[in-house]
Design a protein around this motif. Structure first.
Motif, short mmCIF file in Angstrom:
data_model
loop_
_atom_site.label_atom_id
_atom_site.label_comp_id
_atom_site.label_asym_id
_atom_site.label_seq_id
_atom_site.Cartn_x
_atom_site.Cartn_y
_atom_site.Cartn_z
N VAL A 1 18.94 -3.99 17.12
CA VAL A 1 17.84 -3.23 16.27
C VAL A 1 17.14 -2.10 16.43
O VAL A 1 16.72 -1.62 14.89
CB VAL A 1 16.33 -4.78 17.20
CG1 VAL A 1 15.30 -4.53 16.44
CG2 VAL A 1 16.44 -6.03 16.49
N SER B 1 12.50 -6.39 22.74
CA SER B 1 13.03 -7.22 22.60
C SER B 1 13.59 -8.75 23.43
O SER B 1 13.42 -8.72 24.68
CB SER B 1 14.03 -7.06 22.01
OG SER B 1 15.34 -6.95 22.23
N ASP C 1 18.39 -8.42 18.57
CA ASP C 1 17.49 -9.65 18.10
C ASP C 1 18.05 -11.06 18.81
O ASP C 1 19.05 -11.38 19.24
CB ASP C 1 17.33 -9.75 16.64
CG ASP C 1 18.86 -9.99 16.23
OD1 ASP C 1 19.16 -10.13 16.10
OD2 ASP C 1 18.61 -9.70 14.77
N ASP C 2 17.72 -12.38 17.87
CA ASP C 2 17.91 -13.85 17.73
C ASP C 2 19.24 -14.09 17.75
O ASP C 2 19.67 -15.24 18.53
CB ASP C 2 17.18 -14.75 17.58
CG ASP C 2 15.86 -14.42 18.24
OD1 ASP C 2 15.38 -13.97 20.02
OD2 ASP C 2 14.23 -15.55 17.43
#
Length: 790
Positions: free
Chosen positions: A450, A475, A444-445
């Motif tokens: 994830v 992603s 993820d950011d």
């Protein structure tokens, strides 16, 4: 008058008066059964008696025993005194009234170089016309038919050689015009199907490297064929170019060109084999039975004719002959049989008639065979491999990516060409040969894991597809770890968001992974080669060799040919599935070689070559479609209207689409007052709009546009149960009512973006909708796009 035969010598004396009176005297003793009636019978059947007529008046009286008197017989022959006595009486001579005939058939060639050669020994010609020198003259038979009948190898090998139809097939009698590539007319005549004609028509004219023939029927061009005559391209006897078939070829200075059609001469010899009796030939019945296999079709038939009018002389003396000659054309280039039989009948002066028969058979067998091979190639969408569009190597230009495929190539980070700092080696990096465990996860950011996307042990050359963690795109970042025997060797972090900051191109390398595909883009695509073998010769053949060579490797495909025996026109198709690399820039050449064996003559061979080449540095183009309505709303956000038109009661306007049947009709619609709301002839797809003074019930009638007869009448209730897309009167589909409209104007915008590094020219812009494809290239204002321009 004197008459000599092998037995007797007579002196015939005729006294001219009101009747012919003749007496005969023999210088030797006649046979015991000889009399004057026999003599007159003989004289009346030949020129000796052509001016004599026996009269029924009584003959002059004669003394009994006087020679020549009808009532008496000549004395019996006795041996001379000096002759030794015979031990037994000799057999009496054969009676004059019997008949014995024999007929024989001989056949000789008339054309050089087969003149005076026995027809059974005339060889079939070598079918090959092309020997490196220009071909000066040809002859064709006009066989009719369209270009699908073509059977030659020039269509595949020579760029100029072609056949083109212009609708329909040539008629049985057509005008054929042939010109050279210099525009010189070498033939211009009407020709009937089956007729053979020479090109050029005169020795003063010459052929060039290309012969162009047009076929006209009733003044309308039906076909054009182009034939290469430079002597280097394949050209064979019996080759078929549309409606024309080659029958002869050669140098105009050669007195003996190669010719399929050869004239032969039959001689029917009638022999009177009787030693004493003449005969009259009364009939010479000749039958010719022909069986040929021409262009894979059995042809021929039987013709019978009595040639008695050609028998001269018809009266044949003992041990003499008479003959009849007849010329027939045979085709040496096809499998055929020409069986000629004759039956002759003859009458003697007296006695029973006789007959004889004979038969002569010519069998033709073309030498060698003619095989043609062709390679075709298509991808899974049916696009010819040589016309597959170059792939855009950039995986994304701002769009999200839903999957990415890598090839595991091993090796350290030094070979990376992908995003900067995408790779980090540990413990010397992965081996270039050993297996490795690849574990890929989505981040993820905050770079938190994830989901696990891939986790397998792979070998060098294996493909690894990284899917998204759910139903959406990948992603923003995907991380992969490569380990060998539990030891971490490499860590990769690849931006997979698809935006402009994460540049991913096919064939880019990040450490031990090379990009081979992203989304629907793939460097490696499945293709199918199709190998077609066709017998284009006149004889059957057995396929003995079928080899395919690619990348220096030859494979034998003979076992893939289901039935190896091919008759004329028959084909065999062998498929081969393969993978093609769109991103390599390396040409792929496939060569197909075939060999076949005919019943007679030498084997025949054929080859074909197919090239697929996707040059490096090819342009990269992207196209985007947008669509808005008149209000600027995106088309996929347009809200459809409610289908019920009568929520607010009666409607004031309605519009229909005429959907048929029939294809066209005259429609008249009126309101309750009888006012016309619509009166017009419409075709399928036309609009039928009813506006103005609509009444609750609108009455419509539909009429045939041909005879004007009413097809049907129907009512439209504008106040109740009026629903969009319903069909009224079986042919009118409701599209709008008042403000509720199924059909709204929209505008498509097609944006073409040059995403490559080289300039490009837009050559085609195809739009496909509802199964119909239209080229919109004329709508592009400037087809030249610089790199990065749209």
């Amino acid at each position: 008058m004197r008459f000599d035969s092998s037995i007797l010598t007579f002196t015939v004396v005729c006294f001219l008066s009101t009747d012919y009176v003749c007496a005969a005297h023999s210088t030797s003793d006649p046979p015991p059964d000889f009399n004057a009636d026999m003599l007159f019978s003989f004289l009346a059947k030949n020129d000796y008696g052509s001016s004599m007529t026996r009269q029924p008046t009584p003959r002059p009286t004669c003394k009994p025993g006087e020679y020549g008197c009808p009532e008496t017989h000549p004395p019996t022959l006795r041996p001379k005194v000096s002759d030794p006595p015979s031990e037994s009486p000799s057999e009496p001579p054969t009676p004059v009234g019997e008949c014995d005939v024999k007929v024989t058939i001989t056949c000789l060639g008339l054309n050089e170089p087969f003149s005076n050669m026995d027809c059974m020994e005339i060889p079939s010609p070598n079918l090959q016309c092309s020997n490196g020198s220009n071909i000066d003259k040809l002859s064709f038979s006009f066989i009719g038919g369209d270009c699908s009948k073509s059977a030659n190898t020039q269509d595949d090998e020579v760029e100029d050689a072609q056949c083109e139809d212009f609708g329909g097939v040539p008629s049985e009698r057509s005008r054929i015009t042939c010109v050279t590539e210099d525009g010189v007319t070498v033939f211009n005549q009407d020709v009937s199907i089956g007729e053979v004609f020479d090109v050029p028509t005169s020795d003063s004219l010459s052929l060039s490297d290309l012969l162009i023939c047009d076929v006209f029927s009733s003044g309308e061009k039906k076909q054009t064929v182009q034939i290469n005559t430079d002597g280097k391209a394949d050209l064979f006897l019996k080759d078929i170019y549309g409606s024309l078939q080659v029958e002869s070829c050669g140098d105009k200075n050669d007195p003996n060109p190669k010719n399929c059609m050869v004239d032969v001469e039959y001689t029917y010899t009638i022999d009177n084999v009787h030693p004493t009796s003449p005969m009259d030939v009364t009939s010479l019945n000749r039958t010719i039975f022909t069986r040929k296999e021409v262009n894979g079709v059995s042809a021929g038939g039987t013709t019978t004719e009595d040639l008695i009018d050609r028998v001269d002389p018809a009266f044949v003396l003992p041990d003499e002959t008479t003959t009849v000659k007849e010329t027939v054309t045979i085709d040496l280039c096809v499998e055929g049989e020409y069986e000629t039989s004759v039956i002759v009948k003859a009458d003697p002066p007296e006695g029973k008639p006789c007959e004889s028969s004979d038969k002569y058979t010519i069998v033709t067998k073309p030498k060698g065979c003619r095989v043609d091979v062709e390679i075709a190639c298509e991808d899974e969408e049916g696009t010819e491999c040589s016309e597959i569009d170059p792939i855009a190597l950039q995986c994304s230009n701002g769009e999200e990516i839903d999957s990415i495929t890598f090839e595991y190539i091993g090796g350290d980070c030094d070979q990376s060409t992908l995003q900067a700092d995408c790779c980090k080696d540990f413990n010397g990096g992965p081996s270039e040969t050993d297996d490795g465990r690849v574990l890929c996860v989505s981040l993820d950011d905050d770079e938190m894991v994830v989901a696990v996307l891939f986790d397998k042990v792979v070998s060098v050359g294996d493909m690894i597809t990284i899917p998204s963690s759910g139903t959406g795109p990948l992603s923003r970042q995907t991380m992969c770890e490569i380990s060998e025997a539990g030891v971490k060797k490499q860590e990769l972090k690849i931006g997979t968001s698809g935006d402009e900051t994460d540049h991913i191109f096919l064939r880019d390398v990040c450490g031990s992974l090379q990009v081979e595909g992203c989304g629907e883009k793939n460097c490696i695509i499945p293709i199918t080669y199709t190998y077609t073998l066709k017998n284009v010769g006149q004889s059957s053949m057995d396929v003995t060799t079928l080899d395919r060579t690619r990348d220096g490797v030859t494979l034998d495909f003979l076992d893939d040919v289901e039935d190896k025996e091919l008759d004329f026109g028959e084909m065999r198709v062998v498929p081969e599935k393969d993978m093609f690399d769109l991103c390599s820039g390396v040409p792929v050449v496939t060569v197909l070689s075939c060999e076949a064996d005919p019943p007679i003559g030498e084997k025949c061979t054929a080859t074909d070559e197919y090239l697929i080449y996707m040059p490096p540095g090819s342009c990269r183009v992207d196209v985007e479609i947008t669509c808005v309505d008149d209000d600027g709303n995106d088309c996929d956000e347009i809200i459809p209207p409610p289908f019920n038109c009568n929520e607010d009661g009666c409607v004031d306007e309605v519009s229909f689409t005429f959907v048929g049947p029939p294809v066209s009709a005259r429609i008249i619609c009126k309101n309750d007052a009888g006012d016309d709301l619509f009166r017009q002839t419409v075709f399928i797809g036309d609009e039928v709009a009813l506006t103005g003074n609509l009444s609750p019930i609108v009455n419509c009638e539909m009429f045939d546009t041909g005879d004007g007869a009413q097809i049907r009448d129907f009512e439209i209730d504008t106040c109740e149960d009026l629903s969009l897309k319903d069909v009224y009167g079986e042919s009118l589909r409701l599209e709008s009512c008042d403000e509720q409209n199924c059909l709204v104007p929209i505008e498509y915008t097609y944006t073409i973006d040059n995403i490559g590094t080289v300039d490009m020219e837009i050559t085609e812009l195809l739009r496909t909708r509802d199964g119909s494809t239209v080229d919109l290239i004329d709508l592009v204002e400037d087809t030249n796009l610089a790199a990065g321009e749209d």
